[in-house]
Design a protein around this motif. Structure first.
Motif, PDB file in Angstrom:
ATOM      1  N   PHE A  31       0.817  -1.209   0.000  1.00  8.93           N
ATOM      2  CA  PHE A  31       0.000   0.000   0.000  1.00  8.93           C
ATOM      3  C   PHE A  31       0.852   1.261   0.000  1.00  8.93           C
ATOM      4  O   PHE A  31       0.495   2.256  -0.635  1.00  8.93           O
ATOM      5  CB  PHE A  31      -0.965   0.004   1.189  1.00  8.93           C
ATOM      6  N   SER A  32       1.972   1.237   0.710  1.00 11.28           N
ATOM      7  CA  SER A  32       2.828   2.424   0.758  1.00 11.28           C
ATOM      8  C   SER A  32       3.441   2.726  -0.603  1.00 11.28           C
ATOM      9  O   SER A  32       3.398   3.869  -1.078  1.00 11.28           O
ATOM     10  CB  SER A  32       3.940   2.242   1.784  1.00 11.28           C
ATOM     11  N   GLY A  35       0.611   3.639  -3.081  1.00  9.09           N
ATOM     12  CA  GLY A  35       0.093   4.970  -2.780  1.00  9.09           C
ATOM     13  C   GLY A  35       1.052   6.066  -3.196  1.00  9.09           C
ATOM     14  O   GLY A  35       0.649   7.110  -3.730  1.00  9.09           O
ATOM     15  N   THR A  38       0.942   6.344  -6.957  1.00 14.19           N
ATOM     16  CA  THR A  38      -0.317   6.999  -7.346  1.00 14.19           C
ATOM     17  C   THR A  38      -0.245   8.503  -7.131  1.00 14.19           C
ATOM     18  O   THR A  38      -0.685   9.285  -7.987  1.00 14.19           O
ATOM     19  CB  THR A  38      -1.494   6.405  -6.544  1.00 14.19           C
ATOM     20  N   LEU A  39       0.310   8.938  -6.011  1.00 14.32           N
ATOM     21  CA  LEU A  39       0.458  10.368  -5.753  1.00 14.32           C
ATOM     22  C   LEU A  39       1.390  11.036  -6.763  1.00 14.32           C
ATOM     23  O   LEU A  39       1.120  12.145  -7.225  1.00 14.32           O
ATOM     24  CB  LEU A  39       0.966  10.605  -4.334  1.00 14.32           C
ATOM     25  N   GLY A  56       4.563  11.880  -1.981  1.00 10.29           N
ATOM     26  CA  GLY A  56       4.637  10.620  -2.713  1.00 10.29           C
ATOM     27  C   GLY A  56       5.989   9.962  -2.586  1.00 10.29           C
ATOM     28  O   GLY A  56       6.088   8.743  -2.395  1.00 10.29           O
ATOM     29  N   LEU A  59       6.348   8.549   0.885  1.00  9.58           N
ATOM     30  CA  LEU A  59       5.551   7.329   1.025  1.00  9.58           C
ATOM     31  C   LEU A  59       6.245   6.139   0.359  1.00  9.58           C
ATOM     32  O   LEU A  59       6.257   5.030   0.904  1.00  9.58           O
ATOM     33  CB  LEU A  59       4.161   7.552   0.422  1.00  9.58           C
TER      34      LEU A  59
END
Length: 165
Positions: A31-32, A35, A38-39, A56, A59
């Motif tokens: 997920f990190s 994510g 994605t950012l 981002g 992360l």
């Protein structure tokens, strides 16, 4: 696999952490990183890199740290080892975990025994060491404590002082 032959000191007692712990680390890694990517893609598409880009990247860096920790933990498994002469556990910082071994002769006394960890004082060290046992299942934790105390009783210089719950 966990071995609970605590009576014979010649055979080491090996303890693995619960499967859910490594599963949660794997989910956190996925997920990190996903994510963060994605950012970054969103920031690139909207052409607003400043407020979103560093978040981002942070992360993704966090996800890579968790992934490295997971990979090293799996490579060093079992996480706790009680051998005839020493106790070994996975310690060190989160970004560079390593196997730490403590010889029973070097332990001056046991300060606290709790469900989450054992606080030990070692010769030639100013700070106490915390041996994490909270990752073990309840049955494994009891077997570890039984084997640890049996080995401590066999070591004449070791004193077990306070025991918590």
């Amino acid at each position: 696999m966990t071995d609970h032959n605590g009576a014979a000191f010649d055979t080491p007692m090996l303890f693995t952490e619960k499967k859910i712990n490594t599963t949660l680390l794997g989910v956190a890694f996925a997920f990190s990183v996903a994510g963060g990517i994605t950012l970054l893609v969103h920031a690139w598409q909207t052409e607003r890199l400043w407020p979103v880009g560093p978040i981002g990247l942070a992360l993704i860096a966090w996800g890579l740290l968790v992934g490295n920790n997971l990979a090293v933990r799996r490579r060093l498994s079992p996480v706790l080892r009680l051998e005839a002469q020493c106790l070994s556990y996975i310690g060190g910082p989160a970004w560079k975990p390593r196997m730490v071994s403590i010889n029973f002769r070097d332990i001056t006394h046991v300060d606290k025994v709790r469900n989450s960890g054992i606080t030990l004082h070692v010769q030639q060290e100013r700070r106490a060491r915390l041996v994490p046992i909270g990752l073990l299942s309840k049955r494994d934790r009891e077997a570890f404590l039984h084997g640890f105390h049996a080995r401590c009783d066999a070591t004449p210089t070791l004193q077990v002082s306070a025991q918590g719950s």
